[in-house]
Structures are given as structure tokens and as C-alpha cells.
Design a protein around this motif. Structure first.
Motif, PDB file in Angstrom:
ATOM      1  N   MET A 163      42.777  27.776  58.096  1.00 35.58           N
ATOM      2  CA  MET A 163      43.577  27.791  56.873  1.00 35.58           C
ATOM      3  C   MET A 163      43.624  29.201  56.302  1.00 35.58           C
ATOM      4  N   LYS A 164      44.712  29.471  55.610  1.00 33.05           N
ATOM      5  CA  LYS A 164      44.855  30.775  54.955  1.00 33.05           C
ATOM      6  C   LYS A 164      45.224  30.554  53.498  1.00 33.05           C
ATOM      7  N   LEU A 165      44.495  31.243  52.601  1.00 35.63           N
ATOM      8  CA  LEU A 165      44.775  31.160  51.175  1.00 35.63           C
ATOM      9  C   LEU A 165      45.449  32.448  50.719  1.00 35.63           C
ATOM     10  N   TYR A 166      46.633  32.311  50.176  1.00 38.71           N
ATOM     11  CA  TYR A 166      47.331  33.438  49.576  1.00 38.71           C
ATOM     12  C   TYR A 166      46.874  33.520  48.116  1.00 38.71           C
ATOM     13  N   TYR A 167      46.372  34.693  47.730  1.00 36.88           N
ATOM     14  CA  TYR A 167      45.719  34.807  46.434  1.00 36.88           C
ATOM     15  C   TYR A 167      46.033  36.135  45.757  1.00 36.88           C
ATOM     16  N   THR A 168      45.783  36.177  44.467  1.00 37.17           N
ATOM     17  CA  THR A 168      45.763  37.403  43.684  1.00 37.17           C
ATOM     18  C   THR A 168      44.441  37.399  42.938  1.00 37.17           C
ATOM     19  N   PRO A 169      43.680  38.491  42.962  1.00 33.74           N
ATOM     20  CA  PRO A 169      42.347  38.496  42.350  1.00 33.74           C
ATOM     21  C   PRO A 169      42.339  37.985  40.907  1.00 33.74           C
ATOM     22  N   GLY A 170      41.488  36.990  40.665  1.00 33.12           N
ATOM     23  CA  GLY A 170      41.303  36.459  39.331  1.00 33.12           C
ATOM     24  C   GLY A 170      42.381  35.516  38.831  1.00 33.12           C
ATOM     25  N   ALA A 171      43.460  35.365  39.587  1.00 33.47           N
ATOM     26  CA  ALA A 171      44.542  34.462  39.178  1.00 33.47           C
ATOM     27  C   ALA A 171      44.128  33.009  39.431  1.00 33.47           C
ATOM     28  N   SER A 172      45.052  32.085  39.225  1.00 32.97           N
ATOM     29  CA  SER A 172      44.716  30.668  39.400  1.00 32.97           C
ATOM     30  C   SER A 172      44.359  30.322  40.844  1.00 32.97           C
ATOM     31  N   SER A 173      44.666  31.223  41.760  1.00 33.83           N
ATOM     32  CA  SER A 173      44.248  31.029  43.156  1.00 33.83           C
ATOM     33  C   SER A 173      42.737  31.052  43.318  1.00 33.83           C
ATOM     34  N   LEU A 174      42.029  31.534  42.288  1.00 34.34           N
ATOM     35  CA  LEU A 174      40.561  31.511  42.343  1.00 34.34           C
ATOM     36  C   LEU A 174      40.043  30.073  42.376  1.00 34.34           C
ATOM     37  N   VAL A 175      40.824  29.137  41.828  1.00 34.22           N
ATOM     38  CA  VAL A 175      40.385  27.728  41.809  1.00 34.22           C
ATOM     39  C   VAL A 175      40.186  27.198  43.230  1.00 34.22           C
ATOM     40  N   PRO A 176      41.220  27.179  44.091  1.00 33.10           N
ATOM     41  CA  PRO A 176      40.978  26.698  45.453  1.00 33.10           C
ATOM     42  C   PRO A 176      40.048  27.601  46.250  1.00 33.10           C
ATOM     43  N   HIS A 177      39.993  28.892  45.894  1.00 31.27           N
ATOM     44  CA  HIS A 177      39.060  29.787  46.582  1.00 31.27           C
ATOM     45  C   HIS A 177      37.627  29.350  46.336  1.00 31.27           C
ATOM     46  N   ILE A 178      37.310  29.033  45.086  1.00 31.71           N
ATOM     47  CA  ILE A 178      35.977  28.529  44.752  1.00 31.71           C
ATOM     48  C   ILE A 178      35.704  27.219  45.490  1.00 31.71           C
TER      49      ILE A 178
ATOM     50  N   ALA B 218      28.525  29.756  45.550  1.00 33.10           N
ATOM     51  CA  ALA B 218      29.885  29.677  46.074  1.00 33.10           C
ATOM     52  C   ALA B 218      30.864  30.442  45.189  1.00 33.10           C
ATOM     53  N   VAL B 219      30.641  30.384  43.895  1.00 31.51           N
ATOM     54  CA  VAL B 219      31.503  31.098  42.959  1.00 31.51           C
ATOM     55  C   VAL B 219      31.296  32.602  43.125  1.00 31.51           C
ATOM     56  N   GLN B 220      30.047  33.007  43.271  1.00 28.59           N
ATOM     57  CA  GLN B 220      29.745  34.412  43.520  1.00 28.59           C
ATOM     58  C   GLN B 220      30.431  34.901  44.793  1.00 28.59           C
ATOM     59  N   LYS B 221      30.404  34.071  45.822  1.00 27.66           N
ATOM     60  CA  LYS B 221      31.032  34.442  47.099  1.00 27.66           C
ATOM     61  C   LYS B 221      32.532  34.652  46.927  1.00 27.66           C
ATOM     62  N   ALA B 222      33.190  33.726  46.237  1.00 30.27           N
ATOM     63  CA  ALA B 222      34.633  33.832  46.029  1.00 30.27           C
ATOM     64  C   ALA B 222      34.971  35.060  45.201  1.00 30.27           C
ATOM     65  N   MET B 223      34.193  35.313  44.172  1.00 31.90           N
ATOM     66  CA  MET B 223      34.470  36.444  43.298  1.00 31.90           C
ATOM     67  C   MET B 223      34.225  37.779  44.007  1.00 31.90           C
ATOM     68  N   ARG B 224      33.193  37.840  44.828  1.00 34.43           N
ATOM     69  CA  ARG B 224      32.962  39.060  45.615  1.00 34.43           C
ATOM     70  C   ARG B 224      34.138  39.333  46.553  1.00 34.43           C
ATOM     71  N   ALA B 225      34.622  38.281  47.189  1.00 33.27           N
ATOM     72  CA  ALA B 225      35.731  38.427  48.125  1.00 33.27           C
ATOM     73  C   ALA B 225      36.998  38.926  47.428  1.00 33.27           C
ATOM     74  N   GLU B 226      37.134  38.611  46.147  1.00 38.24           N
ATOM     75  CA  GLU B 226      38.317  39.036  45.385  1.00 38.24           C
ATOM     76  C   GLU B 226      38.082  40.338  44.634  1.00 38.24           C
ATOM     77  N   GLY B 227      36.880  40.900  44.776  1.00 37.13           N
ATOM     78  CA  GLY B 227      36.571  42.152  44.099  1.00 37.13           C
ATOM     79  C   GLY B 227      36.354  41.995  42.612  1.00 37.13           C
ATOM     80  N   LEU B 228      35.851  40.834  42.194  1.00 35.79           N
ATOM     81  CA  LEU B 228      35.698  40.531  40.770  1.00 35.79           C
ATOM     82  C   LEU B 228      34.280  40.693  40.261  1.00 35.79           C
ATOM     83  N   THR B 229      33.358  41.125  41.118  1.00 37.04           N
ATOM     84  CA  THR B 229      31.976  41.312  40.684  1.00 37.04           C
ATOM     85  C   THR B 229      31.532  42.735  40.927  1.00 37.04           C
ATOM     86  N   GLY B 230      30.538  43.153  40.107  1.00 37.10           N
ATOM     87  CA  GLY B 230      29.860  44.420  40.287  1.00 37.10           C
ATOM     88  C   GLY B 230      30.711  45.645  40.262  1.00 37.10           C
TER      89      GLY B 230
END
Length: 202
Positions: free
Chosen positions: A1-16, A190-202
Motif C-alpha cells: 500500500m502507498k499513502l499519499y500524505y502532506t506532513p501534519g495534514a489529515s493524512s496523519l490519521v491513516p498514517h498513525i 506508533a504515533v512517534q514513528k508516524a511523526m518522525r516519518a513526516e518530519g514532525l518531531t525533534g
């Protein structure tokens, strides 16, 4: 599967949700201002609506709308418990919250990103958002998640929308249960993992 996303947008929901379930997936970043793909190409060719998320299935079919994708994914591994069993009242409690966050919070907060927002319109929208946040804060008082002690797809959605508050200069401090919820969910691996992948942490 492939998720099309924008960092921090509502796509974070299925990413999590993908991370909570431990399902394999690929990510494709979308520039929503230009509606282009990071790897090149017109995003409208992927999703004619022009916004994220979109989930491309292994057979090439595509599914859009964050809540629908989250439900679809949760059904794949029901034993994880992100969505209670079919037909149960507990399941409909999760759906009740999922629809509330989608229609009453997401859509209201989303208006604040409109560059044409007038001061009067903004004041009215903020007043509505504050009432909604107060309602959710009261519901969360004394419990970890929206429906009790178990994390669900609705919690992933609420966490994502709450993440938009800081960029919009909306202070969550008046709602202590919401603040505690946001910190609690942010600490989930799992949330940390998704956020790291989107560049939303640290």
C-alpha cells in the motif's frame, strides 16, 4: 500500500493507524500548494479532489477521505482493537466520535487556514471551536481516550486536529484534559514513528 500524505495534514490519521497496526506501506509526499508529487507528477491524477490523504491499495485501487481510510485499515486487523467489533454499541461510540471530529472540529479548524478569512469570520469560527474543544475536554476528563481506556481511530483523528492548534495560535491550556490527551497520544510509539516519518518531531 502507498499513502499519499502532506506532513501534519489529515493524512496523519491513516498514517498513525498504519503504524499502530504494523502494516507495510510506502509514503509519497504531496505538495498541496502546487498539487504535485515529490517524485514528480500531478497529484490531481492520483486524487481529483486535490487533497490528502489517498491510500493506494496493492491492486492499484485508491481510497480517499481520512476517516474512511482509517476504518478500512482498522478492519484489516480487528484484533488490534482500533475499532470495536461489528454491530457493537462500542463500535458506534467510536464512529460517533470519528464523525464529530471530522465534521465539527476538522472542518471548523480548517477554515482558519483560509487566507481570505475576515476578522469577523475568524472570531465566529474561533468561538465555535472553543465550544467544541470545551465539549471534548469534558468528555475526556477522567479517562485516557475518547471512548475510555482503549485507543481508537477516533483518537488518531482528534490528535491530528489538535496538532493544528499551535500553528494557529490556539492555546489548549484552558482545557487540561485535552492537553493531557495530546501528550498521552504523542508518546505512543506508533504515533512517534508516524511523526518522525513526516518530519514532525525533534
Amino acid at each position: 500500500m502507498k499513502l499519499y500524505y502532506t506532513p501534519g495534514a489529515s493524512s496523519l490519521v491513516p498514517h498513525i493507524v498504519l503504524c499502530e497496526l504494523g502494516l507495510p506501506y510506502e509514503l509519497e509526499k504531496v505538495d498541496l500548494k502546487r498539487h504535485t508529487l515529490e517524485g514528480g507528477g500531478d497529484y490531481y491524477n492520483v486524487n481529483p479532489k486535490g487533497y490528502v490523504p489517498t491510500l493506494q491499495l496493492n491492486d492499484g485501487q485508491r481510497l480517499s477521505e481520512g476517516g474512511a481510510i482509517a476504518l478500512f485499515l482498522a478492519e484489516k486487523l480487528p484484533e488490534v482493537g482500533l475499532l470495536p467489533s461489528n454491530g457493537s454499541l462500542e463500535r458506534f461510540r467510536v464512529l460517533e466520535w470519528l464523525f464529530f471530529v471530522s465534521s465539527e472540529l476538522h472542518k471548523e479548524v480548517g477554515q482558519l487556514f483560509n487566507p481570505k478569512l475576515t476578522p469577523e469570520w475568524k472570531a465566529a469560527v474561533l468561538a465555535t471551536i472553543e465550544r467544541r474543544l470545551a465539549y471534548v475536554d469534558k468528555a475526556l476528563t477522567g479517562q485516557d481516550y475518547l471512548t475510555g481506556s482503549r485507543f481508537s481511530v477516533a483518537d488518531a483523528y482528534l490528535f491530528t486536529v489538535l496538532g493544528w492548534m499551535a500553528p494557529l495560535d490556539i492555546d489548549l491550556e484552558p482545557w487540561p484534559a485535552l492537553c493531557a490527551f495530546h501528550k498521552r497520544v504523542a508518546a505512543r510509539p506508533a504515533v512517534q514513528k508516524a511523526m518522525r516519518a513526516e518530519g514532525l518531531t525533534g
